[in-house]
Write a protein that holds these residues in place. Structure first.
Motif, PDB file in Angstrom:
ATOM      1  N   ASP A  77       0.828  -1.208   0.000  1.00  0.00           N
ATOM      2  CA  ASP A  77       0.000   0.000   0.000  1.00  0.00           C
ATOM      3  C   ASP A  77       0.864   1.259   0.000  1.00  0.00           C
ATOM      4  OD1 ASP A  77      -1.870  -1.933   0.226  1.00  0.00           O
ATOM      5  OD2 ASP A  77      -2.817  -1.164   2.042  1.00  0.00           O
ATOM      6  N   THR A  78       1.856   1.288   0.886  1.00  0.00           N
ATOM      7  CA  THR A  78       2.743   2.447   0.965  1.00  0.00           C
ATOM      8  C   THR A  78       3.577   2.575  -0.298  1.00  0.00           C
ATOM      9  OG1 THR A  78       2.837   2.325   3.377  1.00  0.00           O
ATOM     10  CG2 THR A  78       4.633   3.490   2.272  1.00  0.00           C
ATOM     11  N   TRP A  79       4.089   1.441  -0.799  1.00  0.00           N
ATOM     12  CA  TRP A  79       4.881   1.465  -2.025  1.00  0.00           C
ATOM     13  C   TRP A  79       4.064   2.021  -3.188  1.00  0.00           C
ATOM     14  CZ3 TRP A  79       4.566  -0.899  -6.850  1.00  0.00           C
ATOM     15  CH2 TRP A  79       5.722  -0.857  -7.629  1.00  0.00           C
ATOM     16  N   CYS A  80       2.830   1.530  -3.345  1.00  0.00           N
ATOM     17  CA  CYS A  80       1.977   1.957  -4.452  1.00  0.00           C
ATOM     18  C   CYS A  80       1.621   3.445  -4.333  1.00  0.00           C
ATOM     19  CB  CYS A  80       0.713   1.107  -4.492  1.00  0.00           C
ATOM     20  SG  CYS A  80      -0.386   1.494  -5.867  1.00  0.00           S
ATOM     21  N   VAL A  81       1.228   3.871  -3.159  1.00  0.00           N
ATOM     22  CA  VAL A  81       0.875   5.280  -2.970  1.00  0.00           C
ATOM     23  C   VAL A  81       2.098   6.165  -3.220  1.00  0.00           C
ATOM     24  CG1 VAL A  81       0.178   6.998  -1.252  1.00  0.00           C
ATOM     25  CG2 VAL A  81      -1.066   4.844  -1.431  1.00  0.00           C
ATOM     26  N   SER A  82       3.281   5.717  -2.782  1.00  0.00           N
ATOM     27  CA  SER A  82       4.502   6.492  -3.022  1.00  0.00           C
ATOM     28  C   SER A  82       4.766   6.648  -4.515  1.00  0.00           C
ATOM     29  CB  SER A  82       5.699   5.819  -2.345  1.00  0.00           C
ATOM     30  OG  SER A  82       5.530   5.759  -0.944  1.00  0.00           O
ATOM     31  N   VAL A  83       4.562   5.553  -5.266  1.00  0.00           N
ATOM     32  CA  VAL A  83       4.742   5.606  -6.721  1.00  0.00           C
ATOM     33  C   VAL A  83       3.758   6.593  -7.336  1.00  0.00           C
ATOM     34  CG1 VAL A  83       4.482   4.299  -8.857  1.00  0.00           C
ATOM     35  CG2 VAL A  83       5.697   3.286  -6.923  1.00  0.00           C
ATOM     36  N   LEU A  84       2.497   6.500  -6.935  1.00  0.00           N
ATOM     37  CA  LEU A  84       1.473   7.364  -7.517  1.00  0.00           C
ATOM     38  C   LEU A  84       1.709   8.828  -7.160  1.00  0.00           C
ATOM     39  CD1 LEU A  84      -1.682   5.158  -6.920  1.00  0.00           C
ATOM     40  CD2 LEU A  84      -0.551   5.608  -9.095  1.00  0.00           C
ATOM     41  N   MET A  85       2.103   9.086  -5.927  1.00  0.00           N
ATOM     42  CA  MET A  85       2.394  10.466  -5.529  1.00  0.00           C
ATOM     43  C   MET A  85       3.537  11.029  -6.357  1.00  0.00           C
ATOM     44  SD  MET A  85       2.032  10.498  -1.393  1.00  0.00           S
ATOM     45  CE  MET A  85       0.431  10.707  -0.601  1.00  0.00           C
ATOM     46  N   ARG A  86       4.543  10.203  -6.614  1.00  0.00           N
ATOM     47  CA  ARG A  86       5.668  10.658  -7.426  1.00  0.00           C
ATOM     48  C   ARG A  86       5.195  10.975  -8.840  1.00  0.00           C
ATOM     49  NH1 ARG A  86      10.401  13.217  -6.883  1.00  0.00           N
ATOM     50  NH2 ARG A  86      11.462  13.110  -8.893  1.00  0.00           N
ATOM     51  N   CYS A  87       4.314  10.126  -9.373  1.00  0.00           N
ATOM     52  CA  CYS A  87       3.798  10.356 -10.725  1.00  0.00           C
ATOM     53  C   CYS A  87       3.004  11.655 -10.801  1.00  0.00           C
ATOM     54  CB  CYS A  87       2.909   9.189 -11.156  1.00  0.00           C
ATOM     55  SG  CYS A  87       3.793   7.653 -11.430  1.00  0.00           S
ATOM     56  N   VAL A  88       2.193  11.915  -9.782  1.00  0.00           N
ATOM     57  CA  VAL A  88       1.347  13.108  -9.787  1.00  0.00           C
ATOM     58  C   VAL A  88       2.187  14.373  -9.686  1.00  0.00           C
ATOM     59  CG1 VAL A  88      -0.397  14.371  -8.460  1.00  0.00           C
ATOM     60  CG2 VAL A  88      -0.691  11.926  -8.907  1.00  0.00           C
ATOM     61  N   SER A  89       3.258  14.309  -8.901  1.00  0.00           N
ATOM     62  CA  SER A  89       4.034  15.520  -8.631  1.00  0.00           C
ATOM     63  C   SER A  89       5.268  15.671  -9.514  1.00  0.00           C
ATOM     64  CB  SER A  89       4.488  15.535  -7.162  1.00  0.00           C
ATOM     65  OG  SER A  89       5.348  14.439  -6.907  1.00  0.00           O
ATOM     66  N   ALA A  90       5.619  14.644 -10.276  1.00  0.00           N
ATOM     67  CA  ALA A  90       6.890  14.643 -10.996  1.00  0.00           C
ATOM     68  C   ALA A  90       6.894  15.600 -12.170  1.00  0.00           C
ATOM     69  CB  ALA A  90       7.208  13.231 -11.505  1.00  0.00           C
ATOM     70  N   GLN A  91       8.076  16.076 -12.477  1.00  0.00           N
ATOM     71  CA  GLN A  91       8.291  16.831 -13.698  1.00  0.00           C
ATOM     72  C   GLN A  91       8.419  15.847 -14.864  1.00  0.00           C
ATOM     73  OE1 GLN A  91       8.288  20.257 -13.794  1.00  0.00           O
ATOM     74  NE2 GLN A  91       7.686  20.040 -11.649  1.00  0.00           N
ATOM     75  N   GLU A  92       8.207  16.348 -16.062  1.00  0.00           N
ATOM     76  CA  GLU A  92       8.306  15.495 -17.250  1.00  0.00           C
ATOM     77  C   GLU A  92       9.686  14.848 -17.310  1.00  0.00           C
ATOM     78  OE1 GLU A  92       7.788  15.769 -22.113  1.00  0.00           O
ATOM     79  OE2 GLU A  92       7.472  17.534 -20.844  1.00  0.00           O
ATOM     80  N   GLY A  93       9.709  13.544 -17.575  1.00  0.00           N
ATOM     81  CA  GLY A  93      10.969  12.823 -17.667  1.00  0.00           C
ATOM     82  C   GLY A  93      11.384  12.163 -16.371  1.00  0.00           C
ATOM     83  N   ASP A  94      10.678  12.452 -15.275  1.00  0.00           N
ATOM     84  CA  ASP A  94      11.054  11.870 -13.990  1.00  0.00           C
ATOM     85  C   ASP A  94      10.542  10.447 -13.813  1.00  0.00           C
ATOM     86  OD1 ASP A  94      12.486  13.996 -13.167  1.00  0.00           O
ATOM     87  OD2 ASP A  94      11.037  14.753 -11.714  1.00  0.00           O
ATOM     88  N   VAL A  95       9.477  10.092 -14.513  1.00  0.00           N
ATOM     89  CA  VAL A  95       8.873   8.768 -14.319  1.00  0.00           C
ATOM     90  C   VAL A  95       8.555   8.151 -15.663  1.00  0.00           C
ATOM     91  CG1 VAL A  95       7.873   9.409 -12.089  1.00  0.00           C
ATOM     92  CG2 VAL A  95       6.525   9.691 -14.176  1.00  0.00           C
ATOM     93  N   PRO A  96       8.493   6.813 -15.737  1.00  0.00           N
ATOM     94  CA  PRO A  96       8.059   6.158 -16.977  1.00  0.00           C
ATOM     95  C   PRO A  96       6.618   6.550 -17.286  1.00  0.00           C
ATOM     96  CG  PRO A  96       9.049   4.574 -15.443  1.00  0.00           C
ATOM     97  CD  PRO A  96       8.833   5.840 -14.680  1.00  0.00           C
ATOM     98  N   ASP A  97       6.235   6.465 -18.553  1.00  0.00           N
ATOM     99  CA  ASP A  97       4.882   6.856 -18.913  1.00  0.00           C
ATOM    100  C   ASP A  97       3.901   5.692 -18.893  1.00  0.00           C
ATOM    101  OD1 ASP A  97       5.519   5.464 -21.205  1.00  0.00           O
ATOM    102  OD2 ASP A  97       5.971   7.264 -22.359  1.00  0.00           O
ATOM    103  N   ASP A  98       4.368   4.537 -18.423  1.00  0.00           N
ATOM    104  CA  ASP A  98       3.485   3.371 -18.404  1.00  0.00           C
ATOM    105  C   ASP A  98       3.356   2.776 -16.995  1.00  0.00           C
ATOM    106  OD1 ASP A  98       6.051   2.396 -18.232  1.00  0.00           O
ATOM    107  OD2 ASP A  98       5.995   1.291 -20.115  1.00  0.00           O
ATOM    108  N   VAL A  99       3.486   3.644 -15.985  1.00  0.00           N
ATOM    109  CA  VAL A  99       3.351   3.184 -14.604  1.00  0.00           C
ATOM    110  C   VAL A  99       1.968   2.590 -14.352  1.00  0.00           C
ATOM    111  CG1 VAL A  99       3.212   3.972 -12.202  1.00  0.00           C
ATOM    112  CG2 VAL A  99       5.119   4.686 -13.635  1.00  0.00           C
TER     113      VAL A  99
END
Length: 408
Positions: free
Chosen positions: A90-112
């Motif tokens: 749960d924590t891992w998934c929410v951490s990933v999603l929070m990073r996706c929501v707040s990340a700048q372009e290029g910070d995360v893969p586009d197929d998370v």
């Protein structure tokens, strides 16, 4: 946002982080095994990670053939396993999603979203909840999923930093090796690209019906009094009805605020939530406007919905994903990475439709995971197996039986 019940689920309630960690470590061991075959790694990586850049990373590192590359793949998987086990899913998934929501372009893969959907469907603790969360992440509704999962998560700054580093590494690898992987880096989601698939679907519908998809004209509420033997017919009838409702709703939206929210995003049209969810359940993904703006977007979406409705009317809803994927797959050999990205996007889109529409969650996840892994033959086999399982004269309405079977 649709409400779901979490009653009776344990802590780390949405998926088993230790089971995911064990699967990742097993894949890491196979990557380190000099006797392992590329076919085995390919099947294992994409089954676990989905058809994503993370799966690409593992496969490419293994196929490079040197110890350093294989060690890199193993190290990456071990690190991801440790995070899932230490944080809990749960924590891992929410951490990933929070990073996706707040990340700048290029910070995360586009197929998370495809990765998380695959994990929800394969390791979820509750089928109904997993289906719900899977279609939401495939649709990009990350903030809604965070709202649902956050009460069971405990995200710390260290967790966020670890996830951010991991996602940057994965995306950096994908960017650095795009040419070698023959993968474009960008999401196949513009309305013109979606329309190209729909055109192939429309041609198939015409071939099947010789230009007369009469079932696609349904405009009245379908009956739910059907046996399991007729289950796919029931799905198809409901799909035709909802597609007709969506066409009517689209015709009423003028793009200037009437019937719509005042603010219009450059990527996703702002519209009443019930229309948006109807669109997701009929089309699967909401393509972006592209440069042509709202009027052309609405016209193209109308054509897409009409094509999908005609195919479902002619051959049944079960055949829509098979035909759409076949159309997209025809471009893979010709278009290389562009074709593969299109096929992956279509698979995610069709999975969203099934996860939102098939009420028997055991089967919706079987069907969706086959599509997300690009195993069209497995998808068709699952459709036939589903029909055979319910051919034995089960009585009552399909919807009632399906809900009772899943404890709804």
């Amino acid at each position: 946002m649709t409400m779901i019940s979490n009653a009776g689920m344990p802590a780390d309630r949405y998926a088993d982080g230790h089971a995911i960690g064990a699967a990742l470590r097993a894949l890491a061991d196979r990557c380190s095994d000099v006797s392992a075959s590329a076919d085995d790694i390919c099947e294992s990586a994409y089954a676990l990670l989905g058809q994503t850049s993370l799966g690409d990373l593992v496969l490419y590192s293994f196929m490079a053939g040197d110890g350093d590359s294989r060690g890199r793949a193993s190290s990456f998987l071990e690190r991801m396993a440790a995070d899932c086990e230490h944080m809990g899913f749960d924590t891992w998934c929410v951490s990933v999603l929070m990073r996706c929501v707040s990340a700048q372009e290029g910070d995360v893969p586009d197929d998370v979203g495809a990765l998380l959907a695959n994990l929800f469907l394969r390791f979820g603790r509750n089928d109904a909840v997993s289906d719900h969360l899977a279609w939401m992440v495939l649709a990009g509704r990350f903030t809604d999923v965070i709202d649902i999962m956050l009460p069971s998560a405990s995200v710390t700054p260290d967790d966020a930093a670890s996830i951010g580093e991991l996602l940057r590494d994965v995306n950096g690898f994908a960017l650095d090796n795009a040419a070698a992987l023959e993968r474009p880096r960008g999401t196949f989601s513009t309305v013109s690209e979606a329309a190209s698939v729909a055109a192939g679907v429309a041609k198939t519908a015409t071939d099947v019906t010789n230009g007369s998809a009469t079932r696609g004209e349904r405009d009245s509420e379908p009956s739910t009094e059907t046996s399991y033997f007729e289950a796919w017919d029931c799905f198809s009838e409901q799909y035709l009805f909802d597609a007709g409702r969506l066409l009517s709703s689209l015709a009423e939206l003028d793009g200037n605020g009437a019937g719509r929210d005042a603010a219009v995003s450059a990527d996703i049209p702002a519209m009443p939530q019930q229309v948006e969810e109807l669109l997701l359940s009929v089309v699967g993904t909401i393509p972006s406007y592209g440069p042509s703006g709202w009027p052309a977007w609405r016209d193209s979406i109308t054509d897409i919905v009409t094509s999908y409705r005609n195919l479902s009317g002619a051959a049944g809803l079960a055949m829509l994903p098979a035909v759409a994927m076949t159309v997209a797959a025809e471009d893979v050999d010709l278009a290389g990475g562009d074709g593969l990205e299109r096929l992956r996007w279509v698979a995610q889109s069709m999975s969203t439709i099934l996860l939102m529409r098939v009420p028997d969650h055991h089967w919706s996840r079987n069907l969706a995971t086959s599509l997300l892994s690009l195993r069209a033959d497995d998808y068709l086999a699952a459709v036939e197996e589903y029909r055979e399982e319910h051919r034995e004269g089960t009585t009552g309405t399909f919807w009632q039986d399906a809900s009772e079977r899943n404890g709804a």
